[in-house]
Scaffold this active site. Structure first.
Site, PDB file in Angstrom:
ATOM      1  N   HIS A  22       0.271   9.124  -9.197  1.00 28.69           N
ATOM      2  CA  HIS A  22       0.046   8.158 -10.269  1.00 28.69           C
ATOM      3  C   HIS A  22       1.105   8.311 -11.356  1.00 28.69           C
ATOM      4  O   HIS A  22       0.902   8.975 -12.361  1.00 28.69           O
ATOM      5  CB  HIS A  22      -1.371   8.287 -10.834  1.00 28.69           C
ATOM      6  CG  HIS A  22      -2.416   7.903  -9.829  1.00 28.69           C
ATOM      7  ND1 HIS A  22      -3.372   8.769  -9.371  1.00 28.69           N
ATOM      8  CD2 HIS A  22      -2.624   6.748  -9.148  1.00 28.69           C
ATOM      9  CE1 HIS A  22      -4.124   8.146  -8.453  1.00 28.69           C
ATOM     10  NE2 HIS A  22      -3.685   6.929  -8.306  1.00 28.69           N
TER      11      HIS A  22
ATOM     12  N   HIS B 230       0.578   1.459  -9.871  1.00 36.76           N
ATOM     13  CA  HIS B 230       1.286   2.630 -10.384  1.00 36.76           C
ATOM     14  C   HIS B 230       2.584   2.881  -9.650  1.00 36.76           C
ATOM     15  O   HIS B 230       2.711   2.569  -8.468  1.00 36.76           O
ATOM     16  CB  HIS B 230       0.397   3.877 -10.268  1.00 36.76           C
ATOM     17  CG  HIS B 230      -0.242   4.032  -8.911  1.00 36.76           C
ATOM     18  ND1 HIS B 230       0.241   4.887  -7.963  1.00 36.76           N
ATOM     19  CD2 HIS B 230      -1.315   3.421  -8.338  1.00 36.76           C
ATOM     20  CE1 HIS B 230      -0.516   4.802  -6.869  1.00 36.76           C
ATOM     21  NE2 HIS B 230      -1.462   3.909  -7.068  1.00 36.76           N
TER      22      HIS B 230
ATOM     23  N   ASP C 284       0.535   4.526  -0.037  1.00 38.86           N
ATOM     24  CA  ASP C 284      -0.820   4.330  -0.562  1.00 38.86           C
ATOM     25  C   ASP C 284      -1.230   2.905  -0.208  1.00 38.86           C
ATOM     26  O   ASP C 284      -0.522   1.951  -0.572  1.00 38.86           O
ATOM     27  CB  ASP C 284      -0.730   4.540  -2.093  1.00 38.86           C
ATOM     28  CG  ASP C 284      -2.049   4.401  -2.827  1.00 38.86           C
ATOM     29  OD1 ASP C 284      -3.084   4.185  -2.183  1.00 38.86           O
ATOM     30  OD2 ASP C 284      -2.011   4.512  -4.077  1.00 38.86           O
TER      31      ASP C 284
ATOM     32  N   GLU D  59      -4.327  -3.172  -1.332  1.00 38.33           N
ATOM     33  CA  GLU D  59      -3.219  -2.413  -1.920  1.00 38.33           C
ATOM     34  C   GLU D  59      -2.103  -2.194  -0.905  1.00 38.33           C
ATOM     35  O   GLU D  59      -2.365  -1.932   0.268  1.00 38.33           O
ATOM     36  CB  GLU D  59      -3.730  -1.041  -2.391  1.00 38.33           C
ATOM     37  CG  GLU D  59      -2.628  -0.135  -2.959  1.00 38.33           C
ATOM     38  CD  GLU D  59      -3.150   1.181  -3.509  1.00 38.33           C
ATOM     39  OE1 GLU D  59      -4.235   1.627  -3.089  1.00 38.33           O
ATOM     40  OE2 GLU D  59      -2.450   1.769  -4.359  1.00 38.33           O
TER      41      GLU D  59
ATOM     42  N   ASP E 192      -9.353   3.077   1.255  1.00 36.81           N
ATOM     43  CA  ASP E 192      -8.107   3.355   0.544  1.00 36.81           C
ATOM     44  C   ASP E 192      -7.588   4.696   1.050  1.00 36.81           C
ATOM     45  O   ASP E 192      -8.303   5.693   1.008  1.00 36.81           O
ATOM     46  CB  ASP E 192      -8.392   3.406  -0.965  1.00 36.81           C
ATOM     47  CG  ASP E 192      -7.132   3.426  -1.804  1.00 36.81           C
ATOM     48  OD1 ASP E 192      -6.056   3.764  -1.284  1.00 36.81           O
ATOM     49  OD2 ASP E 192      -7.236   3.123  -3.018  1.00 36.81           O
TER      50      ASP E 192
ATOM     51  N   GLU F  54      -2.320  -2.849  -6.633  1.00 39.41           N
ATOM     52  CA  GLU F  54      -3.714  -2.890  -6.182  1.00 39.41           C
ATOM     53  C   GLU F  54      -4.607  -3.638  -7.168  1.00 39.41           C
ATOM     54  O   GLU F  54      -5.328  -3.023  -7.934  1.00 39.41           O
ATOM     55  CB  GLU F  54      -4.248  -1.472  -5.933  1.00 39.41           C
ATOM     56  CG  GLU F  54      -3.947  -0.473  -7.041  1.00 39.41           C
ATOM     57  CD  GLU F  54      -4.428   0.935  -6.708  1.00 39.41           C
ATOM     58  OE1 GLU F  54      -5.508   1.077  -6.121  1.00 39.41           O
ATOM     59  OE2 GLU F  54      -3.716   1.899  -7.032  1.00 39.41           O
TER      60      GLU F  54
END
Ligand code: MN
Ligand code: MN
Length: 296
Positions: free
Chosen positions: A165, A157, A97, A282, A86, A189
């Site tokens: 976040h 998020h 992300d 993700e 990640d 995710e």
């Protein structure tokens, strides 16, 4: 509610994260040193012109998230491991992300498929005006349909500039939340697990984030907090980035002071039940009127 000016930075950050992610797939394998993987990923992010969105997370088997190696880590990717990578690239605080999972056991195809398919199904439903509760329902149903469990206490998020976040996007059924709007960046995710579908905080913490200013007489702690704020702003960072072999003891003491005084927010490793396996895919997405643009 979003700022038009953020969109070009999110697009750039997404491309950088995607490049680092795809390059990393060639070096993640049993026997590879975890520190080498983390440093390679972080090096590629810099090389592509990004800065760090957060430390490279390399989470193995029942470790669901938030493991990044300390500077003196000597561990390797074990044989038969299920490995989550990640990573995040930042452009002026806008983060791309993204994560993927590799299964070296050859036994967890369904588990990986569950997470990846849930992500794909959600992507196909995203549009402006949809309630995030609908996305959670898709996640839980897709994952349960593969005979494994969604991790109920991990969420997607919203991402805003200097806020990794933002508002959460729960990955469970029966939740009525907020609505997506055109121009928002969100990270989806869905975690799939062979365990009980719940993570707990472990004892180790390698990732931290600035939380608040404190008053302290400890000059090292004061300097360290100023450096953290300047370099990482309000994005997560690795203790490894601060504590290198020079003056290790001094910086460890300063870090302890900042943590115990609440200046830093800790992100402990997140563990599923012993013996279980966890998969995570993700992507960061830009919400559009009738669909979304995949940024990573
Ligand atoms: Mn991530
Ligand atoms: Mn994320």
């Amino acid at each position: 509610m979003f700022n038009e000016d953020d969109i070009p930075d999110f697009i750039k950050a997404g491309k950088i994260a995607e490049t680092a992610r795809d390059r990393s797939k060639k070096i993640v394998k049993p026997g590879a040193k975890i520190i080498d993987i983390a440093e390679s990923i972080e090096g590629w992010i810099k090389e592509e012109g990004g800065s760090f969105g957060f430390p490279a997370n390399i989470s193995i088997n029942n470790i669901a998230a938030h493991y990044t190696p300390p500077f003196d880590d000597t561990s390797e990717i074990p044989e038969d491991a299920v490995v989550k990578i990640d990573l995040g690239a930042s452009v002026n605080g806008c983060v791309g992300d993204t994560a993927y999972t590799l299964d070296f056991s050859g036994e967890h195809g369904k588990l990986l498929e569950a997470s990846e398919q849930a992500l794909e199904n959600i992507i196909n439903h995203i549009k402006s005006g949809i309630n995030v509760g609908e996305l959670g329902e898709i996640a839980e149903e897709t994952i349960a349909g593969k005979g494994v469990r969604v991790i109920r206490n991990l969420s997607g998020h919203r991402i805003e500039r200097n806020l990794l976040h933002g508002a959460s996007v729960p990955m469970i059924k029966g939740y009525k939340g907020w609505e997506l709007e055109e121009g928002m960046a969100i990270a989806i995710e869905p975690f799939a697990s062979t365990g009980n579908g719940n993570v707990k905080e472990g004892a180790r913490t390698e990732i931290f984030m600035f939380q608040r200013d404190i008053l302290t007489r400890n000059l090292d702690a004061r300097n360290l907090l100023e450096n953290i704020k300047r370099e990482f702003k309000t994005l997560p960072f690795a203790e490894r980035w601060i504590i290198r072999d020079q003056q290790t003891f001094k910086w460890r003491l300063a870090m302890r002071e900042l943590i115990t005084r609440g200046a830093l927010h800790p992100y402990p490793v997140l563990l599923e039940s012993a013996g279980s396996r966890v998969a995570q895919f993700e992507k960061t997405l830009l919400v559009e009127k009738d669909s979304c643009r995949i940024l990573t």
